[in-house]
Design a protein around this motif. Structure first.
Motif, PDB file in Angstrom:
ATOM      1  N   MET A  75       0.815  -1.225   0.000  1.00 20.54           N
ATOM      2  CA  MET A  75       0.000   0.000   0.000  1.00 20.54           C
ATOM      3  C   MET A  75       0.846   1.271   0.000  1.00 20.54           C
ATOM      4  SD  MET A  75      -3.208  -0.306  -0.372  1.00 20.54           S
ATOM      5  CE  MET A  75      -3.839   1.264   0.132  1.00 20.54           C
ATOM      6  N   CYS A 122      -3.352   1.559   5.241  1.00 19.39           N
ATOM      7  CA  CYS A 122      -4.660   1.909   4.678  1.00 19.39           C
ATOM      8  C   CYS A 122      -5.640   2.345   5.752  1.00 19.39           C
ATOM      9  CB  CYS A 122      -5.255   0.709   3.956  1.00 19.39           C
ATOM     10  SG  CYS A 122      -5.804  -0.590   5.111  1.00 19.39           S
ATOM     11  N   GLN A 123      -5.270   2.167   7.026  1.00 20.12           N
ATOM     12  CA  GLN A 123      -6.288   2.208   8.075  1.00 20.12           C
ATOM     13  C   GLN A 123      -6.838   3.593   8.375  1.00 20.12           C
ATOM     14  OE1 GLN A 123      -7.774  -0.472   8.975  1.00 20.12           O
ATOM     15  NE2 GLN A 123      -6.341  -2.083   8.332  1.00 20.12           N
ATOM     16  N   GLN A 147      -2.918  -4.267  10.256  1.00 18.53           N
ATOM     17  CA  GLN A 147      -1.673  -5.036  10.101  1.00 18.53           C
ATOM     18  C   GLN A 147      -0.575  -4.030   9.793  1.00 18.53           C
ATOM     19  OE1 GLN A 147      -2.051  -8.733   7.879  1.00 18.53           O
ATOM     20  NE2 GLN A 147      -4.047  -9.100   8.762  1.00 18.53           N
ATOM     21  N   CYS A 148      -0.266  -3.800   8.506  1.00 17.98           N
ATOM     22  CA  CYS A 148       0.733  -2.754   8.263  1.00 17.98           C
ATOM     23  C   CYS A 148       0.163  -1.402   8.674  1.00 17.98           C
ATOM     24  CB  CYS A 148       1.203  -2.747   6.810  1.00 17.98           C
ATOM     25  SG  CYS A 148       0.164  -1.817   5.673  1.00 17.98           S
ATOM     26  N   GLY A 149      -1.146  -1.251   8.588  1.00 19.30           N
ATOM     27  CA  GLY A 149      -1.789  -0.040   9.079  1.00 19.30           C
ATOM     28  C   GLY A 149      -1.876   1.095   8.085  1.00 19.30           C
ATOM     29  N   CYS A 208      -7.147  -2.724   0.976  1.00 19.24           N
ATOM     30  CA  CYS A 208      -6.210  -3.123   2.021  1.00 19.24           C
ATOM     31  C   CYS A 208      -5.402  -4.288   1.487  1.00 19.24           C
ATOM     32  CB  CYS A 208      -6.940  -3.533   3.299  1.00 19.24           C
ATOM     33  SG  CYS A 208      -5.810  -4.171   4.553  1.00 19.24           S
ATOM     34  N   ARG A 209      -4.147  -4.053   1.181  1.00 23.41           N
ATOM     35  CA  ARG A 209      -3.328  -5.134   0.621  1.00 23.41           C
ATOM     36  C   ARG A 209      -2.986  -6.184   1.675  1.00 23.41           C
ATOM     37  NH1 ARG A 209      -2.583  -7.558  -3.607  1.00 23.41           N
ATOM     38  NH2 ARG A 209      -0.312  -7.477  -3.821  1.00 23.41           N
ATOM     39  N   CYS A 210      -3.100  -5.819   2.952  1.00 22.58           N
ATOM     40  CA  CYS A 210      -2.867  -6.826   3.987  1.00 22.58           C
ATOM     41  C   CYS A 210      -4.091  -7.711   4.169  1.00 22.58           C
ATOM     42  CB  CYS A 210      -2.511  -6.165   5.311  1.00 22.58           C
ATOM     43  SG  CYS A 210      -0.998  -5.205   5.238  1.00 22.58           S
TER      44      CYS A 210
HETATM   45  S1  FES Z   1      -3.388  -2.882   6.919  1.00 23.07           S
HETATM   46 FE1  FES Z   1      -1.858  -2.969   5.395  1.00 23.07          FE
HETATM   47  S2  FES Z   1      -2.855  -2.226   3.656  1.00 23.07           S
HETATM   48 FE2  FES Z   1      -4.421  -2.355   5.111  1.00 23.07          FE
END
Ligand code: FES
Ligand code: FES
Lengths: 755, 165
Positions: free
Chosen positions: A381, B98-99, B94-96, B130-132
């Motif tokens: 992202m 997009c959050q 997760q990676c956060g 959200c790629r995660c």
């Molecule tokens: S939490 Fe990683 S892209 Fe949504």
């Protein structure tokens, strides 16, 4: 520097894990521990107990040394330390720590040896142990290969226990009490048995002891807390990075803000590997906010006062690009892979049992097919970015990255500076998936910063640049011939061909010559614990063209699809239940258990409504057996993915809720690629550039999940990748079950619609 | 040019066609809204304009005609918005990356539709990539935020009625 000497002596505790059984590789030569990278940054009165923990007046810091890219590694690694240190997770601060070879990753190399993952023979064990020595020798500080948990499990706990016992020792000396009368509890050292003593003041906080730690010599090897007494590990934790991520305050690489900072972007020759003949920036230079436009490697860079000014201006630069060496059409790239099924290109044949050719040739019921998957972009992202500042002979870099020691050696090469004058701050990453192992963007940021000495420059790639200049998951093709028996296959001859990730990534770009076969090519094709009397798996290496790299689950991402679709074809050919067939083929207990569990979860075998279908797939990757079932409905508008079930075995589960997140996340990642992921090339130019034509799964397509975590395996394993490989075959098998249509080429949206 | 962001007034001097996202991030150091695609395809840059979710990467700053709210203005560590609380409770990120955008879209949805169906959630949230792959928890968190908003409204109503008595 008595301090240094002490710490060096003490690191035997951590080092001893890494060097066990390494004699054959010159154990003594490599035994000398790497210099502790934290000493350089310690403030007065701060004392580094081990390279993984700092205790000072200001509190307890844990050095994660693995990058947080969403997988929860900060939390899990810190939990390991907190467990032994007898503090709460909330009481420690987690930092990534500096780039250092001391943080080499042994577990990632451990998977890179040609023994099946379930092979625990003495030879396999020894070779796995030995790989820890070269990993250390190369000093690879890598976040990848689903290895952080496995790699940290001993190191972090021993570090925490060392810190704990040293604190006890310090208190013992301070109070003149034998150390066996003291214990660690809630961040304090207290007297063991009498609350009287406590009331007399025999309780001291770790932070108050920090001044005394420098003089303490730990003479015994600290004991690790047995699993039955764990307070933190094995239980779901609140992630240490969660609050920042829900309030928008977590700092990613792209969020770095420095005084006087400039903003840059780049545009490389879209034809991969092609160079630049000339460019005309006359018009672009007139655009607002532009500071400078110049050639950078095989492209151009714009530096401006705002990222958007740079994005805006770079579009207006007219460039005359030169062509590259990559085959001109996508079809030619397909043909290149097809042409590599020959002896000349044979890369590995790690499995060769019985007489496949004989059985296949003699049988009148030989089943055969060809499968194909495309190149894929990582599409994290957060587009790639890095900030660099060159000032007074010091180079400082801020960037999310999965391999800081590689970034640092590249930085030294470019800047001509000594590595000790280069500092790398590894920030949180908006996804990695393997992409951020490769530091091209960091190299570019440094080259740009060299032109603006004294001033920080942040380089941000556009999404287009990120998609069109990835190092891709390779295109791959598989061919098989097989003969099905009554209940399970009697012969399987599977051939899998693709360009070599390790030659491209390690050899061409990281400068680590990869010798011997590329284990990624046949990864999770040859080493599955299935019993087939005639079983042969051959890997073929396609000559290099498009740069390729590690993509979440690497070779298993294609081979899981090939192998498990093949098994489904075989089961269907004789009307055998595909779950039962797998159980009949597998004796590896943890694998059987995940299959049984996913059968239970999905209510396998029960009647489905008209037009619905189920598919099952199994894959053992990174030492983790995973079984998945997908349930779909064939609607008037296309295929609807309804439910996904997964059972995984991680050996020992560190943090169940986080593991569950990695499982559905990895599964969704696999589904997205299977449904719609494809990068094609014309004249070496990626034909997809942004999320409008390189889309991903979204809320409306994401299935409902049921997940079970099992712990039958003998070792702690990481779960960042293993849930990805079975997703595509489970979906393909489900679609076949629902529609009778066998999809042998990804992405599937070439063959069916998804709703 | 004057902008009202999270109830604070800001004066900026930028090209009128600069997307709001880059005014926020690079001019005003408001870093919650993220850059993901720049073409309104991912939702990472979502902010509210007069309470409605917009993709700030594709919204020229000169077209802003009202109050902007970013994730920083939605709630803070000490006073979380109901949606943020639900995100914590469900450990969504997760990676956060997009959050911030997910949370802004979810907050706008619940503002308009306090009891969304699965279908409503899908429609409102499908612009946020959200790629995660955190979707199952996003959905669960939206549902519990909806419940908690109801409950607190209920409390307020009951409280009011007590006062009336
Ligand atoms: S939490 Fe990683 S892209 Fe949504
Ligand atoms: S950055 Fe605005 S929608 Fe993607």
């Amino acid at each position: 520097m008595g301090k240094v000497a002490k710490i060096t002596r003490r690191t035997f505790l951590v080092g001893s894990v890494a060097i066990a059984g390494g004699a054959a590789f010159g154990f003594w030569k490599y035994k000398q521990p790497y210099k502790n990278p934290l000493l350089a940054d310690l403030q007065d009165n701060e004392m580094a107990l081990t390279p993984y923990v700092i205790i000072s007046k200001h509190g307890i810091k844990v050095i994660a040394a693995r990058a947080e890219m969403g997988q929860g590694t900060y939390t899990t690694l810190a939990a390991m330390v907190a467990e032994e240190l007898m503090v709460d997770l909330a009481d420690v601060e987690v930092i990534h720590g500096p780039a250092s070879k001391a943080y080499y990753n042994a577990a990632v190399m451990e998977e890179a040896v040609p023994f099946a993952q379930v092979n625990t023979s003495a030879l396999a064990r020894n070779v796995r142990e030995f790989t820890k020595v070269p990993a250390k020798f190369l000093g690879m500080q890598i976040t990848g290969g689903s290895s952080s948990t496995a790699d940290g499990f001993d190191k972090m706990r021993i570090a925490g226990a060392t810190a704990r016992d040293t604190l006890i020792e310090a208190a013992a000396i301070k109070w003149g009490v034998p150390n066996n009368q003291l214990r660690a509890q809630d961040g304090h050292i207290v007297a063991v048995n009498s609350s009287e003593r406590e009331s007399q003041g025999l309780s001291i906080s770790y932070t108050d002891l920090s001044d005394f730690l420098a003089d303490v010599e730990l003479k015994h090897e600290p004991k690790l807390t047995p699993q039955s007494q764990w307070r933190i590990l094995g239980k779901s934790q609140f992630r240490v990075d969660m609050l920042g991520k829900v309030t928008g305050t977590a700092e990613f690489g792209v969020d770095v803000e420095l005084p006087n900072m400039l903003h840059a972007t780049v545009r490389m020759n879209p034809s991969l590997g092609g160079s630049i003949r000339s460019f005309d920036a006359a018009q672009a230079e007139q655009e607002r906010g532009v500071k400078s436009i110049f050639q950078l490697d095989n492209g151009i860079a714009v530096v401006a006062t705002n990222t958007w000014y740079a994005f805006n201006a770079i579009k207006k630069v007219k460039v005359d690009w030169s062509d590259n060496q990559i085959p001109k059409t996508n079809q030619k790239l397909v043909e290149l892979v097809q042409a590599s099924f020959s002896d000349e290109h044979q890369d590995s044949r790690f499995r060769d049992e019985g007489d496949c050719e004989g059985v296949c040739n003699d049988s009148s019921e030989t089943v055969s097919a060809e499968y194909q998957v495309p190149y894929l972009a990582h599409a994290a992202m957060e587009p790639l970015n890095a900030t660099a500042l060159l000032k007074e002979g010091q180079l400082t870099i801020w960037a999310g990255n999965q391999w800081p020691t590689l970034a640092r050696s590249k930085a030294a090469e470019i800047s001509g500076l000594d590595e000790k004058n280069i500092q790398i701050h590894t920030l949180m990453m908006g996804g990695g998936f393997g992409r951020r192992l490769e530091p091209v963007y960091i190299e570019q940021a440094i080259k740009i910063a060299q032109r603006f000495e004294g001033q920080p420059v942040k380089l941000t790639w556009t999404r287009e640049e990120d998609t069109m200049h990835d190092h891709y998951r390779p295109m791959a093709i598989a061919r098989f011939q097989a003969v099905m028996g009554e209940k399970s296959p009697i012969a399987i001859d599977l051939k899998t061909a693709s360009p070599s990730v390790s030659a491209s990534q390690m050899g061409e770009r990281a400068g680590i010559p990869a010798m011997g076969p590329d284990l990624a090519i046949a990864q999770s094709a040859w080493d599955q614990p299935y019993a087939v009397p005639n079983y042969r798996v051959t890997g073929y290496r396609t000559p290099a063209s498009v740069p390729v790299s590690s993509w979440r689950s690497v070779g298993a991402s294609q081979n899981g699809f090939f192998h498990e679709s093949m098994l489904d074809e075989l089961a269907v050919s004789r009307n055998v239940d595909p779950l039962q067939m797998r159980l009949d083929m597998i004796s590896h207990m943890p694998s059987r258990k995940v299959l049984e569990a996913v059968g239970e979860l999905s209510n396998w075998g029960s009647q489905l409504p008209e037009g619905h279908g189920r598919g099952i797939a199994y894959c053992l990757s990174f030492g983790v057996p995973v079984a998945e079932v997908i349930e779909v409905a064939n609607t008037n508008n296309g295929i609807k993915i309804l439910n996904a079930y997964a059972a995984v075995d991680v050996g020992t589960a560190m943090d169940p809720r986080n593991i569950e997140a990695q499982v559905f996340g990895g599964l969704n990642f696999g589904l997205a690629a299977a449904m719609m992921g494809e990068i094609t090339f014309e004249r070496g130019i990626a034909q997809q550039s942004n999320f409008h034509n390189y889309n991903s799964i979204r809320m409306n397509q994401s299935p409902d999940f049921k997940i079970r975590i099992l712990e039958n395996g003998d070792k702690v394993k990481g779960i960042g990748e293993p849930a990805t490989p079975p997703a595509a075959p489970a979906l393909a098998n489900a679609i076949f079950n629902a529609t009778g249509k066998r999809i042998r080429e990804l992405p599937m949206n070439k063959h069916v619609n998804f709703v | 040019m004057k902008l009202v962001i999270n109830n604070n007034e800001h004066e900026v001097d930028v090209a009128p066609d600069m997307p709001l996202l880059w005014v926020l991030r690079d001019e005003l150091n408001i870093k919650g809204p993220k850059f993901g695609c720049g073409i309104a395809m991912c939702g990472a840059c979502t902010v509210h304009l007069n309470g409605h979710p917009i993709r700030s990467c594709s919204f020229p700053v000169s077209a802003v005609n009202g109050n902007i709210t970013t994730i920083e203005g939605l709630g803070s560590e000490s006073s979380l918005h109901a949606v943020q609380k639900a995100w914590l409770e469900h450990q969504v990120a997760q990676c956060g990356y997009c959050q911030s955008g997910q949370i802004m879209s979810a907050a706008a949805l619940l503002e308009k539709n306090p009891s969304p169906s699965d279908q409503d959630i899908d429609t409102a949230m499908s612009g946020n990539l959200c790629r995660c792959g955190t979707y199952p928890r996003i959905k669960a968190a939206i549902k519990s935020a909806a419940t908690s908003i109801h409950e607190s409204e209920l409390e307020i109503t009951q409280h009011d009625s007590v006062e009336e008595v």
